[in-house]
Design a protein around this motif. Structure first.
Motif, short mmCIF file in Angstrom:
data_model
loop_
_atom_site.label_atom_id
_atom_site.label_comp_id
_atom_site.label_asym_id
_atom_site.label_seq_id
_atom_site.Cartn_x
_atom_site.Cartn_y
_atom_site.Cartn_z
N TYR A 1 0.82 -1.21 0.00
CA TYR A 1 0.00 0.00 0.00
C TYR A 1 0.86 1.26 0.00
N GLY A 2 0.24 2.34 -0.45
CA GLY A 2 0.83 3.67 -0.37
C GLY A 2 -0.28 4.68 -0.17
N TYR A 3 -0.12 5.59 0.79
CA TYR A 3 -1.16 6.56 1.12
C TYR A 3 -0.56 7.97 1.22
N PHE A 4 -1.41 8.93 0.93
CA PHE A 4 -1.13 10.32 1.27
C PHE A 4 -2.36 10.87 1.98
N GLY A 5 -2.13 11.55 3.11
CA GLY A 5 -3.24 12.14 3.85
C GLY A 5 -2.87 13.50 4.39
N THR A 6 -3.87 14.35 4.54
CA THR A 6 -3.64 15.68 5.08
C THR A 6 -4.87 16.15 5.85
N GLN A 7 -4.63 16.94 6.88
CA GLN A 7 -5.71 17.58 7.63
C GLN A 7 -5.29 19.00 7.96
N ARG A 8 -6.20 19.95 7.74
CA ARG A 8 -5.90 21.37 7.92
C ARG A 8 -7.06 22.03 8.65
N VAL A 9 -6.74 23.11 9.37
CA VAL A 9 -7.73 23.82 10.17
C VAL A 9 -7.57 25.32 9.97
N GLY A 10 -8.69 26.04 10.04
CA GLY A 10 -8.66 27.50 9.90
C GLY A 10 -8.29 28.19 11.20
N HIS A 11 -8.39 29.52 11.22
CA HIS A 11 -8.07 30.27 12.43
C HIS A 11 -9.17 31.28 12.71
N SER A 12 -9.29 31.67 13.97
CA SER A 12 -10.26 32.69 14.41
C SER A 12 -9.71 33.28 15.69
N TYR A 13 -9.65 34.61 15.78
CA TYR A 13 -8.99 35.24 16.92
C TYR A 13 -9.53 36.66 17.10
N PHE A 14 -9.17 37.25 18.24
CA PHE A 14 -9.45 38.66 18.51
C PHE A 14 -8.41 39.18 19.49
N ASN A 15 -8.25 40.46 19.51
CA ASN A 15 -7.34 41.15 20.44
C ASN A 15 -8.15 42.14 21.26
N GLN A 16 -7.96 42.12 22.56
CA GLN A 16 -8.78 42.96 23.44
C GLN A 16 -7.99 43.28 24.71
N ASN A 17 -8.09 44.54 25.12
CA ASN A 17 -7.43 45.00 26.36
C ASN A 17 -5.95 44.64 26.39
N GLY A 18 -5.30 44.74 25.24
CA GLY A 18 -3.87 44.47 25.16
C GLY A 18 -3.52 43.00 25.13
N GLY A 19 -4.49 42.13 25.09
CA GLY A 19 -4.23 40.69 25.04
C GLY A 19 -4.62 40.09 23.71
N SER A 20 -4.03 38.94 23.40
CA SER A 20 -4.31 38.22 22.15
C SER A 20 -4.96 36.89 22.49
N TYR A 21 -6.03 36.58 21.75
CA TYR A 21 -6.83 35.40 22.07
C TYR A 21 -7.23 34.68 20.78
N GLY A 22 -7.62 33.44 20.93
CA GLY A 22 -8.14 32.69 19.80
C GLY A 22 -7.12 31.73 19.23
N TYR A 23 -7.45 31.18 18.06
CA TYR A 23 -6.60 30.17 17.42
C TYR A 23 -5.95 30.76 16.17
N GLY A 24 -4.62 30.62 16.08
CA GLY A 24 -3.89 31.12 14.92
C GLY A 24 -3.73 32.62 14.89
#
Length: 643
Positions: free
Chosen positions: A538-561
């Motif tokens: 056998y031979g396989y190729f696989g991939t998984q990818r995810v988006g990002h969502s974030y915000f910045n507030q009161n001088g801090g950074s939050y969220g994914y990516g």
């Protein structure tokens, strides 16, 4: 006088000797004639016995058909001549006292029942020897019944037949399929073993219930150029960067913890409907006391446990319990233990593979002689949150506006007290359509998921529910039926990333505290070849990818990516700078093979090896988006006593 007496004596002695020799010769000829006659009589008796056995098999065959017909019409409450549907055909199977299978078909034309044309004993009876070599390349047809352990070695039963017996015993499971060139899993392959294939050796009877054993003893090992403490189960998100010393060290790990036990219990309600229960377990869980220094005592864990009801006449199929998710790609129709899983050694299978094993209640209906299948399932929900930038205490997340968001709770009682169990308001709803034309197997599926949390400000609060979901599909193309096939599958949507092997996050939080499902996509493709009955490549190729969502507030950074996160320290060993490294995607390419070098009445012994290369990418931040990679070689030996 004396000379005369001596002459007479010699003459008498000569005559006596000659007569004795003649007598012995005659006796020998008589004995030879007796032996020859006895051999002829023995041959005649053997031929007569074979004829009697053939007649007995024919009678048993006719009795099986009659019993099946009577049982079916008793179940329907109608007379045979009034309920026989035009152009319908049934397959009856019976095992005689010697363990052989008798298979035949009954044709119904209007209100008249006719028997099929007379067939030879070889066509009516096939015994699959455990030590014989199956014929690779044949594929299942609706007008044939398979009597071999691998679903091959076919026997005609008349056109229009709709059932196939996978296995050489009548107790084995009936699998419905269309003539698609793909057919059910060859049971001895690793894909079938991963799906939960049962054996054909360990079969027992407890009254009207048949018990079938499955599983194997497994000893696997991996050598990799990065140290990830997950043995042969890849946890790709832990793939280190050069800032960690373990990035620069090789690692060897081996174990027998994925040895498996399975049991299928089945009872026939009538000739065309069955009730069954399936249980499968291994030692893949790690207890708090598990360590590699002394006993390597991994915990017994539940893989699958479900009950199933199948109505072969009406085409209804019900399943309830823990099983492979309906989102898992299939191989033939929508049938349990026919999931299309990679032949890989790594316990996490393949980056980009869609799967989950979880509680579900599933209802399936098939149409058009098992060519078209539709299924609907409600399944156990779970939302995998990422809370990078937030303060998270056992599922209570502190927000920058002063509110607290409750997304779950650590396990209590008999659950894991180090794992957070997410709040869920409703089960995941999954639908699937599968199609088996004359060439290939094709699927389309969709899912709805409902992430849920509670936002508390001061002493009051409110609940939030988001709607996530996605769609995907899969196909298997039999480029050379039984020899070479191409598999492809994919899934894309919002809030459904935990259904991929990489376990990327499903959601993060918005500034107001409500769930924010993340977009994701997962896909895989593979070529699987069977050069001969003992080798799979056998031979396989696989991939998984995810988006990002974030915000910045009161001088801090939050969220994914969030691009404000620092990745500046990822490339310097023991750097004092940060390496946040939110994973953007993981890809894997792998090749491998299996060799079944012993196969007989004692079972099957097989060996496998696999080469894998994985690459991890991260969302860009301060310092860029460097990638990391890992190379691995796997080894495995398995003994399958019931195959």
């Amino acid at each position: 006088m004396l000379r005369s007496l001596r002459y007479s004596g010699r003459t008498s002695l000569f005559l006596g000797t000659a007569l004795g020799a003649l007598a012995l010769s005659a006796q020998a000829r008589a004995d030879d004639d007796i032996v020859s006659k006895m051999e002829q009589e023995m041959s005649r008796l053997q031929a007569a016995q074979a004829h009697v056995q053939e007649e007995q098999r024919t009678i048993n065959h006719d009795m099986a058909l009659l019993k099946a017909e009577i049982a079916r019409h008793h179940a329907s409450g109608a007379s045979p001549t009034r309920t026989a549907s035009p152009h319908a055909e049934q397959i009856a199977t019976q095992e005689n006292h010697s363990g052989h299978i008798i298979t035949a078909s009954v044709h119904h034309h209007g209100n008249k029942t006719t028997e099929p044309p007379e067939t030879s004993g070889t066509e009516r009876e096939m015994t699959a020897s455990s030590g014989s070599e199956p014929v690779r390349g044949a594929h299942a047809r609706r007008d044939r019944v398979s009597l071999s352990p691998s679903g091959r070695d076919l026997i005609d039963t008349g056109k229009g037949s709709e059932l196939a017996v996978v296995g050489h015993r009548a107790e084995d499971v009936l699998v419905h399929f269309a003539e698609n060139g793909v057919g059910p899993h060859p049971r001895e392959t690793v894909g079938a073993q991963s799906a939960g294939a049962i054996g054909d050796h360990g079969v027992f009877h407890l009254g009207p219930v048949t018990l079938m054993l499955g599983g194997f003893v497994d000893t696997a090992a991996v050598l990799e150029n990065r140290h990830i403490a997950s043995d042969t189960f890849n946890y790709w998100q832990d793939m280190p960067y050069p800032n960690e010393p373990r990035y620069h060290t090789n690692n060897f790990d081996g174990g027998a913890r994925y040895s498996r036990l399975s049991l299928l219990a089945r009872g026939n309600i009538d000739a065309e409907s069955t009730i069954s229960g399936f249980f499968e377990s291994d030692f893949g869980a790690g207890a708090v006391t598990t360590d590699p220094y002394e006993s390597n005592s991994y915990s017994f864990r539940l893989r699958q446990a479900y009950l199933a009801y199948d109505d072969n006449t009406e085409g209804w199929h019900f399943l309830g319990g823990q099983a492979w998710s309906l989102l898992t790609p299939g191989r033939a129709g929508i049938v349990a233990r026919q999931e299309s899983l990679p032949e890989t050694i790594e316990a996490s299978m393949l980056a980009g593979q869609t799967w989950s094993r979880q509680w579900q209640v599933r209802i399936v209906k098939d149409f058009f002689h098992h060519r078209l299948w539709t299924g609907l399932s409600i399944e156990n929900p779970a939302t995998l949150y990422d809370t990078t930038g937030f303060s998270n205490m056992n599922g209570a997340v502190a927000m920058p506006n002063g509110s607290t968001v409750t997304i779950g709770e650590n396990g209590v009682g008999l659950t894991n007290d180090t794992t957070n169990f997410s709040n869920e308001i409703a089960p995941d709803v999954i639908g699937k359509v599968a199609y088996d034309p004359v060439w290939g197997h094709y699927e389309m599926e969709g899912i709805l998921h409902f992430p849920h949390d509670r936002v508390t400000m001061g002493h009051t609060g409110h609940n939030n529910t988001a709607v996530g979901g996605g769609a995907g599909g899969s196909m298997i193309l039999p480029l050379i039926p039984g020899k070479l096939e191409l598999r492809m599958a994919g899934l894309a949507g919002w809030g459904i990333n935990r259904y991929g092997s990489v376990l990327l996050p499903d959601a993060t939080l918005k500034a107001n505290g409500s769930p924010d499902p993340l977009f994701g996509v997962q896909a895989q493709a593979g070529i699987i070849a069977h050069p001969n009955p003992r080798i799979d490549v056998y031979g396989y190729f696989g991939t998984q990818r995810v988006g990002h969502s974030y915000f910045n507030q009161n001088g801090g950074s939050y969220g994914y990516g969030n691009p404000a996160y620092s990745n500046a320290g990822c490339l310097q060993e023991l750097s004092t700078l940060s390496c946040t490294a939110n994973t953007r995607g993981v890809s894997e390419v792998t090749i491998g093979g299996w060799w079944r070098f012993f196969k007989g009445k004692f079972g099957t012994v097989e060996a496998g090896t696999q080469l894998a290369y994985s690459r991890r990418q991260i969302w860009s931040g301060i310092g860029g988006d460097p990638h990391t990679s890992m190379s691995q070689i796997f080894f495995d030996f398995r003994y399958l006593p019931f195959q």
